[in-house]
Design an enzyme around this catalytic site. Structure first.
Site, PDB file in Angstrom:
ATOM      1  N   LYS A 211       0.801  -1.170  -0.160  1.00 59.35           N
ATOM      2  CA  LYS A 211      -0.029   0.171  -0.089  1.00 59.35           C
ATOM      3  C   LYS A 211       0.776   1.420  -0.143  1.00 59.35           C
ATOM      4  O   LYS A 211       2.043   1.194   0.292  1.00 59.35           O
ATOM      5  CB  LYS A 211      -0.971  -0.066   1.306  1.00 59.35           C
ATOM      6  CG  LYS A 211      -2.115  -0.975   0.999  1.00 59.35           C
ATOM      7  CD  LYS A 211      -3.021  -0.841   2.179  1.00 59.35           C
ATOM      8  CE  LYS A 211      -4.285  -1.689   1.780  1.00 59.35           C
ATOM      9  NZ  LYS A 211      -5.377  -1.767   2.698  1.00 59.35           N
ATOM     10  N   ARG A 245      -3.554  -9.719   5.197  1.00 60.44           N
ATOM     11  CA  ARG A 245      -4.091 -10.008   3.946  1.00 60.44           C
ATOM     12  C   ARG A 245      -2.936  -9.566   3.025  1.00 60.44           C
ATOM     13  O   ARG A 245      -2.531  -8.262   3.144  1.00 60.44           O
ATOM     14  CB  ARG A 245      -5.405  -8.952   3.395  1.00 60.44           C
ATOM     15  CG  ARG A 245      -5.739  -9.127   2.249  1.00 60.44           C
ATOM     16  CD  ARG A 245      -7.152  -8.159   2.097  1.00 60.44           C
ATOM     17  NE  ARG A 245      -7.670  -8.284   0.782  1.00 60.44           N
ATOM     18  CZ  ARG A 245      -7.346  -7.361  -0.440  1.00 60.44           C
ATOM     19  NH1 ARG A 245      -6.331  -6.621  -0.101  1.00 60.44           N
ATOM     20  NH2 ARG A 245      -7.834  -7.686  -1.312  1.00 60.44           N
TER      21      ARG A 245
HETATM   22  C1  9MG Z   1     -10.124  -5.483  -0.571  1.00 60.24           C
HETATM   23  N1  9MG Z   1      -9.283  -4.975   0.251  1.00 60.24           N
HETATM   24  C2  9MG Z   1      -8.176  -4.155  -0.035  1.00 60.24           C
HETATM   25  N2  9MG Z   1      -7.415  -3.694   0.961  1.00 60.24           N
HETATM   26  C3  9MG Z   1      -8.160  -4.284   2.167  1.00 60.24           C
HETATM   27  C4  9MG Z   1      -7.742  -4.164   3.540  1.00 60.24           C
HETATM   28  O1  9MG Z   1      -6.582  -3.555   4.016  1.00 60.24           O
HETATM   29  N3  9MG Z   1      -8.551  -4.971   4.404  1.00 60.24           N
HETATM   30  C5  9MG Z   1      -9.660  -5.718   3.663  1.00 60.24           C
HETATM   31  N4  9MG Z   1     -10.383  -6.374   4.613  1.00 60.24           N
HETATM   32  N5  9MG Z   1      -9.826  -5.610   2.529  1.00 60.24           N
HETATM   33  C6  9MG Z   1      -9.054  -4.977   1.781  1.00 60.24           C
END
Ligand code: 9MG
Length: 263
Positions: A211, A245
């Site tokens: 990110k 994630r």
């Molecule tokens: C779909 N998506 C993109 N970034 C995310 C994040 O930080 N958390 C979750 N739950 N979904 C995300």
């Protein structure tokens, strides 16, 4: 039963996701990538057909269904790990679970009309994420008095609403939503407050992989943010996150194995 901490591997079937946009668009490529992430140590595969990157436009229902449903049908035949559907639309939740998905990941925390009812009816685990605004404009003027308090209060209010409408407490996962309507300072404050959020009694899922905040800290472009992302995922686990994630599953699994062995 999910391994703790668990790894959620990202499988975008969108032409415009910020980190791997378009790379996994074809069904066969998506299946190959999902199988590879499973072999590398993913515990969940999160499939999304609508980008949620800053500036992203929403996608019509039928287009989202056309992107995700055939892939879910195909990969759930071949995967041993559960598939999560990354969506905010109740119709997509219902069709995705009918096609084999076993979890819902909603960046709008089930706030769209019909979403809470869909999740309650489907009776699968659901991740409730905090976001200020909507992806198209969320990074324009993020504003908080006390970001960690406000995010926690929002999530707990959503928990009360969801539980009051039939979602089982054991099915709820919380996510502070790094990068979703937050400056670097907001993200850093939230990150430091992870232990407090983890004490609320629900598993915490975090997404930091590749990110902008990793880019802001390291000065790296998206393609070069893997080392920073892995350190951030590892630190989040040490601060109480239960699920991370990520895009880089094998490297994150190594990091979590090292924590398990030496931590
Ligand atoms: C779909 N998506 C993109 N970034 C995310 C994040 O930080 N958390 C979750 N739950 N979904 C995300």
């Amino acid at each position: 039963m999910l391994r703790q901490p668990g790894i959620m591997g990202v499988l975008n079937v969108t032409p415009d996701s910020f980190s791997d946009g378009g790379q996994w668009l074809g069904r066969d490529d998506a299946i190959r990538h999902a199988l590879r992430m499973q072999a590398e140590g993913a515990d969940i595969i999160d499939i999304g057909g609508e980008s949620t990157r800053p500036g992203a436009q929403s996608v019509p229902l039928q287009q989202e269904l056309d992107r995700v449903i055939p892939v879910i049908e195909a990969i759930t035949q071949q995967l041993a790990v559960p598939v999560s559907i990354d969506t905010s639309k109740p119709e997509v939740m219902r069709e995705a679970v009918a096609a084999g998905a076993g979890m819902i990941n909603d960046v709008y925390a089930l706030q769209l009309d019909g979403a809470v009812q869909a999740a309650a009816d489907l009776a699968v685990p659901v991740c409730l994420m905090h976001m200020q605004g909507e992806p198209r404009v969320m990074q324009e003027h993020p504003r908080y008095q006390d970001v960690s308090h406000e995010v926690e209060q929002f999530l707990l209010q959503r928990v009360r609403h969801c539980e009051g409408n039939g979602i089982l407490p054991g099915h709820i996962i919380l996510d502070p939503g790094f990068g979703f309507g937050k400056t670097l300072q907001h993200n850093a404050d939230l990150f430091r407050a992870l232990p407090r959020l983890a004490k609320a009694g629900y598993p915490v899922l975090i997404g930091l992989s590749r990110k902008a905040m990793i880019g802001d800290i390291t000065g790296r472009q998206t393609a070069s943010r893997m080392p920073g992302s892995i350190v951030a995922a590892a630190l989040a686990v040490l601060r109480g996150a239960s699920i991370v994630r990520v895009h880089d599953v094998a490297e994150t699994r190594d990091a979590l194995n090292v924590i398990a062995a030496l931590g």
